[in-house]
Design a protein around this motif. Structure first.
Motif, PDB file in Angstrom:
ATOM      1  N   CYS A  47       0.546  -2.796 -10.716  1.00 56.66           N
ATOM      2  CA  CYS A  47       1.299  -2.395  -9.732  1.00 56.66           C
ATOM      3  C   CYS A  47       1.741  -1.048  -9.768  1.00 56.66           C
ATOM      4  O   CYS A  47       1.763  -0.101  -8.493  1.00 56.66           O
ATOM      5  N   TYR A  86      -6.851  -4.203   0.681  1.00 57.01           N
ATOM      6  CA  TYR A  86      -7.408  -5.175  -0.060  1.00 57.01           C
ATOM      7  C   TYR A  86      -7.049  -4.760  -1.521  1.00 57.01           C
ATOM      8  O   TYR A  86      -6.663  -5.827  -2.380  1.00 57.01           O
ATOM      9  N   ARG A 111      -4.825  -2.794  -2.661  1.00 49.86           N
ATOM     10  CA  ARG A 111      -3.279  -2.842  -3.075  1.00 49.86           C
ATOM     11  C   ARG A 111      -2.905  -4.148  -3.277  1.00 49.86           C
ATOM     12  O   ARG A 111      -1.859  -4.530  -3.941  1.00 49.86           O
ATOM     13  N   SER A 112      -3.603  -5.140  -2.490  1.00 47.79           N
ATOM     14  CA  SER A 112      -3.128  -6.556  -2.645  1.00 47.79           C
ATOM     15  C   SER A 112      -3.338  -6.999  -3.843  1.00 47.79           C
ATOM     16  O   SER A 112      -3.146  -8.416  -4.292  1.00 47.79           O
ATOM     17  N   SER A 143       5.335  -8.135  -5.157  1.00 46.48           N
ATOM     18  CA  SER A 143       5.864  -7.392  -4.068  1.00 46.48           C
ATOM     19  C   SER A 143       7.216  -6.693  -3.967  1.00 46.48           C
ATOM     20  O   SER A 143       7.405  -5.954  -3.070  1.00 46.48           O
ATOM     21  N   SER A 200       5.718   0.448  -1.649  1.00 49.51           N
ATOM     22  CA  SER A 200       4.415   0.864  -0.973  1.00 49.51           C
ATOM     23  C   SER A 200       4.231   2.558  -1.391  1.00 49.51           C
ATOM     24  O   SER A 200       5.316   3.146  -0.974  1.00 49.51           O
TER      25      SER A 200
END
Length: 381
Positions: free
Chosen positions: A84, A130, A132-133, A138, A142
């Protein structure tokens, strides 16, 4: 007559006579078949983001995003898209440019091909979303909230950066001051950051000897309170602890511990980026340092979505000196640009000018910084 298997031939196959009526009937039938075939083709769904990724990226980066170099000629390590900290670090500008123009366009490996002639802009954006997913958490803000840094206002996004700031002040009565500070910022977890800053100062006083040395060292922490990618909004809080390491008698420090809490915010309203800060200054010994509040606002207009973009900015700072019961207002026009292809090394220069207040503390101040996002690459590449 012999016919093929296409729609025109299929239409004419119902008549094998030269009669005009039959020919016209066959033509209308062919038109109808073509219209139906076109409609069916138009209704075919476009490829999904996952299908685009599987077709363009998975052979090297793996279906799970962790990298699949086995059986390829790749000579460079591949990033882990499930990390992440990696996939949320920067905005879409660099990612989409990389997909379209390939690795060399951003100073990366030439083994990363360009897909600009294969994928549309919308498809490139879908692939980046996609990728980033793959981040399973969460809580990580961003990268589209990682706005360009102003000279005065502290940004809300947590960073891994080394920052070298400089300022030259032309004071009243001919006095001059020069200070340089090296700050190291380190991201902690999804939303936190710690920072240590060590300043060096030189005073060229008109009524005394020039003095210089280490100033007051600062230790700071930052935490993101709110981050919303769809609205491009981020809000953070920070606390700076200023330690009296500078020589108070030589005017290299305030001679007291100070606390500086902040509320930080950033928002993008295309094409403008707005960043703001409210900073409190609370010294333990108010006889040595003044208590006050600063209100800072930065308006930026990036000329490109890339991280290396030229970014003209104007900042306003209102300073309320509570101890002295004085207030000042400053304006700081400035320009920012990246020095490397990825923009992870950048420079900014501006001038801070008093425009209102009682009294103005200086004639003008030249501000500058060089930053290095050290987790994104070396100083020269």
């Amino acid at each position: 007559m012999a016919y093929g298997t296409g729609p025109i031939e299929a239409a004419f196959a119902v008549c094998d006579t030269p009669h005009a009526t039959c020919t016209r009937r066959a033509l209308w039938r062919a038109v109808l078949i073509l219209l139906v075939a076109t409609a069916v083709h138009a209704q075919a769904p476009p490829p999904t983001a996952r299908e685009l990724y599987d077709g363009a990226c998975a052979s090297c980066h793996g279906a799970d995003g962790r990298g699949a170099p086995e059986g390829t000629a790749l000579a460079v390590p591949l990033p882990d898209f499930t990390d992440c900290n990696f996939v949320t670090r920067e905005g879409d500008g660099n990612w989409r440019y990389l997909v379209a123009h390939g690795g060399e366009s951003l100073g990366l490996s030439s083994q990363m091909p360009a897909f600009g002639n294969v994928l549309s802009d919308a498809e490139s954006a879908a692939v980046v979303a996609y990728i980033r997913s793959f981040c399973p958490d969460s809580r990580w803000p961003s990268g589209n909230l990682n706005f360009w840094r102003p000279l005065v206002t502290t940004k809300a996004f947590p960073e891994d950066e080394a920052l070298l700031t400089h300022d030259f002040t032309e004071g009243r009565g001919g006095s001059r001051e020069w200070s340089t500070e090296l700050s190291i910022e380190r991201r902690i977890g999804a939303r936190g950051e710690v920072e240590v800053g060590v300043p060096l100062a030189i005073h060229n006083m008109t009524a005394g000897a020039t003095t210089g040395g280490v100033g007051d060292v600062g230790v700071a922490g930052k935490y993101v309170l709110y981050a919303d990618a769809p609205s491009l909004t981020i809000v953070s809080t920070a606390l700076d602890l200023i330690l009296p390491t500078g020589d108070y008698g030589r005017q290299l420090g305030d001679g007291t511990v100070s606390f500086e809490p902040s509320l930080l915010a950033g928002k993008r309203i295309d094409p403008v980026i707005i960043q703001a800060q409210i900073l409190g200054q609370a010294p333990v010994d108010e006889n040595r340092a003044d208590r006050g509040v600063s209100y800072r606002l930065a308006l930026s207009y990036p000329l490109s979505p890339l991280h290396r973009a030229w970014v003209p900015t104007v900042e306003l700072e209102g300073l309320q000196n509570v101890t002295a019961n004085e207030s000042q207002l400053f304006v700081t026009p400035q320009i920012y640009t990246g020095l490397t292809k990825r923009g992870h090394v950048a420079i900014s220069v501006g001038a801070q000018i008093p425009i209102a207040g009682d009294p103005a503390p200086f004639d003008y101040r030249i501000l500058a910084f060089i930053l290095w996002e050290y987790t994104d690459g070396g100083l020269w590449w």
